[in-house]
Design an enzyme around this catalytic site. Structure first.
Site, PDB file in Angstrom:
ATOM      1  N   HIS A   1       0.860  -1.182   0.000  1.00 13.20           N
ATOM      2  CA  HIS A   1       0.000   0.000   0.000  1.00 13.20           C
ATOM      3  C   HIS A   1       0.900   1.237   0.000  1.00 13.20           C
ATOM      4  O   HIS A   1       1.564   1.520   0.992  1.00 13.20           O
ATOM      5  CB  HIS A   1      -0.915   0.000   1.221  1.00 13.20           C
ATOM      6  CG  HIS A   1      -1.847  -1.175   1.252  1.00 13.20           C
ATOM      7  ND1 HIS A   1      -3.080  -1.169   0.637  1.00 13.20           N
ATOM      8  CD2 HIS A   1      -1.708  -2.409   1.798  1.00 13.20           C
ATOM      9  CE1 HIS A   1      -3.667  -2.334   0.820  1.00 13.20           C
ATOM     10  NE2 HIS A   1      -2.854  -3.112   1.519  1.00 13.20           N
TER      11      HIS A   1
ATOM     12  N   ASP B   1       2.213  -6.828   2.617  1.00 15.68           N
ATOM     13  CA  ASP B   1       1.014  -6.060   2.951  1.00 15.68           C
ATOM     14  C   ASP B   1       1.420  -4.769   3.665  1.00 15.68           C
ATOM     15  O   ASP B   1       0.773  -4.339   4.622  1.00 15.68           O
ATOM     16  CB  ASP B   1       0.043  -6.883   3.804  1.00 15.68           C
ATOM     17  CG  ASP B   1      -1.363  -6.269   3.841  1.00 15.68           C
ATOM     18  OD1 ASP B   1      -1.603  -5.285   3.113  1.00 15.68           O
ATOM     19  OD2 ASP B   1      -2.200  -6.766   4.622  1.00 15.68           O
TER      20      ASP B   1
END
Length: 426
Positions: free
Chosen positions: A66, A308
């Site tokens: 992200h 992640d």
């Protein structure tokens, strides 16, 4: 002509299973491509890295990151995220679409691609399956792929209905796009902020049941079996999800899965500290789940390790009960893999690189993951024995929310090379 000579490194190549105890070799790159391996390669007109005592491996490929760009750049942006990636030996990354606005248009894809041109890692956008990640209207996969998307996902939220996910899988398969699934049955989350179990009950906070992940995983497996279209399961964290994937893969269902370093190393006991840096979704689970995830990596049930990487500001993470989920991981992933998988003997270094480089590249259909001549000169050089303590204040990204803070890890990135140019040195 630009040359880079890496002299005397132990080559760790998952494509050829060169062992970490092999004879040191030289590696020569010319104009961004690997051209030769051997002993005593000529160094004329080359930049030379003296790599005695270091391992040289393909740069890591992180298929779940992200970057928070556009719209949340106080947490991270393309450039800062890529600096963090380079410091962790990551040369390619796939960035998830839950930005502001969501990555659901060719214009947003083009914005990311343009910002990444001068960054210190290769950035591959993942486009949204539905507009604004609302689970309603499907995006234009063909236009998003033409703009540069390599996969589609509504990561951060699940695609709400099986019918919609079926359409996404069929359409993406026709276009050669990978579908990355955030597996979570929202009707079972019930406001949980950590793993539902002994620790959550002791802390008297709402828990996230493992069934929320496992039911959604079972749905995607059933759809892949019925349609013959592939699907990739993101951030696998439970013993049950590993078992479901193992059974499906044995039956020949076109499903793959990834896990993250915190799921094979940490447990929900850390939440006793009431520190939101240990909160992520899916949450840290139990020791039994950790062992099951490790077994899934060892037997091939889980194909990839991805971070992640989810940056948040210190203010975001200040309140244990109300903080958003997520932890940063780009700069620690290799060391966590060496510390918790290689050192205990679960995986060899080449096997770890297969999970962190070769397999993610293959799953996304992007270059990377090999030291074979002709491959991109995207490389990580690391000391597999050096220990270091994770200091959040010395991280290279904008955020500091690492669950490995204060921990001593083994394996230190010394150089990262992108396209034959050094983009990080320790």
């Amino acid at each position: 002509m630009k040359k880079l000579l890496i002299r005397g490194a132990v080559l760790v190549n998952p494509a050829r299973e060169i062992q970490e105890c092999g004879e040191p070799l030289d590696l020569l790159a010319v104009d961004g491509r690997i051209v030769a391996q051997g002993i005593g390669l000529p160094d004329e007109d080359a930049q030379v890295i003296e790599a005695s005592g270091l391992c040289c491996a393909p740069g890591l490929v992180d298929m779940h990151v992200h970057l928070r760009d556009p719209g949340q750049t106080q947490k991270e942006d393309v450039e800062s995220g890529c600096r963090a990636a380079a410091a962790g030996g990551v040369t390619s990354l796939a960035c998830m679409p839950n930005t502001t606005p969501a990555c659901d248009s060719p214009e947003t894809i083009a914005y990311i691609v343009e910002k990444a041109r001068s960054a210190s890692a290769r950035v591959y956008p993942v486009a949204a399956i539905t507009h604004s990640l609302l689970g309603e209207e499907m995006t234009d996969f063909e236009a998003l792929k033409a703009a540069g998307a390599v996969a589609v996902s509504d990561d951060g939220r699940p695609v709400p209905t099986a019918g919609q996910m079926e359409q996404a899988m069929i359409h993406a398969s026709r276009l050669g796009l990978k579908v990355l699934s955030h597996c979570e049955e929202l009707s079972l989350t019930r406001g949980g902020i950590m793993n539902e179990g002994e620790v959550s009950r002791r802390l008297q906070v709402p828990g996230l049941c493992r069934g929320a992940e496992e039911i959604a995983t079972a749905r995607e497996i059933a759809l892949a079996a019925a349609t013959g279209c592939p699907v990739h399961i993101c951030h696998v964290s439970t013993q049950g999800s590993v078992a479901l994937l193992r059974d499906a893969r044995r039956r020949g269902v076109p499903v793959t899965g990834e896990t993250a370093p915190h799921y094979f190393s940490l447990t929900d006991s850390l939440l006793e500290k009431r520190d939101a840096d240990y909160r992520m979704n899916p949450p840290l689970r139990t020791r039994d789940d950790v062992l099951a995830v490790i077994e899934g990596l060892c037997d091939g049930t889980l194909s990839a390790i991805a971070t992640d990487h989810a940056p948040h500001t210190p203010g975001d993470k200040a309140d244990f009960l109300r903080a958003p989920n997520g932890a940063v991981g780009l700069e620690t992933s290799l060391a966590v893999g060496i510390t918790y998988l290689v050192k205990p003997g679960y995986l060899t270094l080449p096997q770890l690189m297969e999970k962190m480089s070769a397999q993610p590249a293959a799953l996304l259909g992007i270059p990377g993951g090999s030291l074979i001549p002709g491959s991109p000169a995207d490389l990580v050089l690391f000391d597999p024995e050096e220990t270091w303590t994770v200091d959040p204040d010395r991280l290279h990204g904008k955020s500091r929310n690492t669950p490995f803070k204060g921990m001593t890890l083994t394996g230190r990135v010394k150089y990262t090379v992108l396209g034959g140019a050094v983009v990080y040195s320790d």
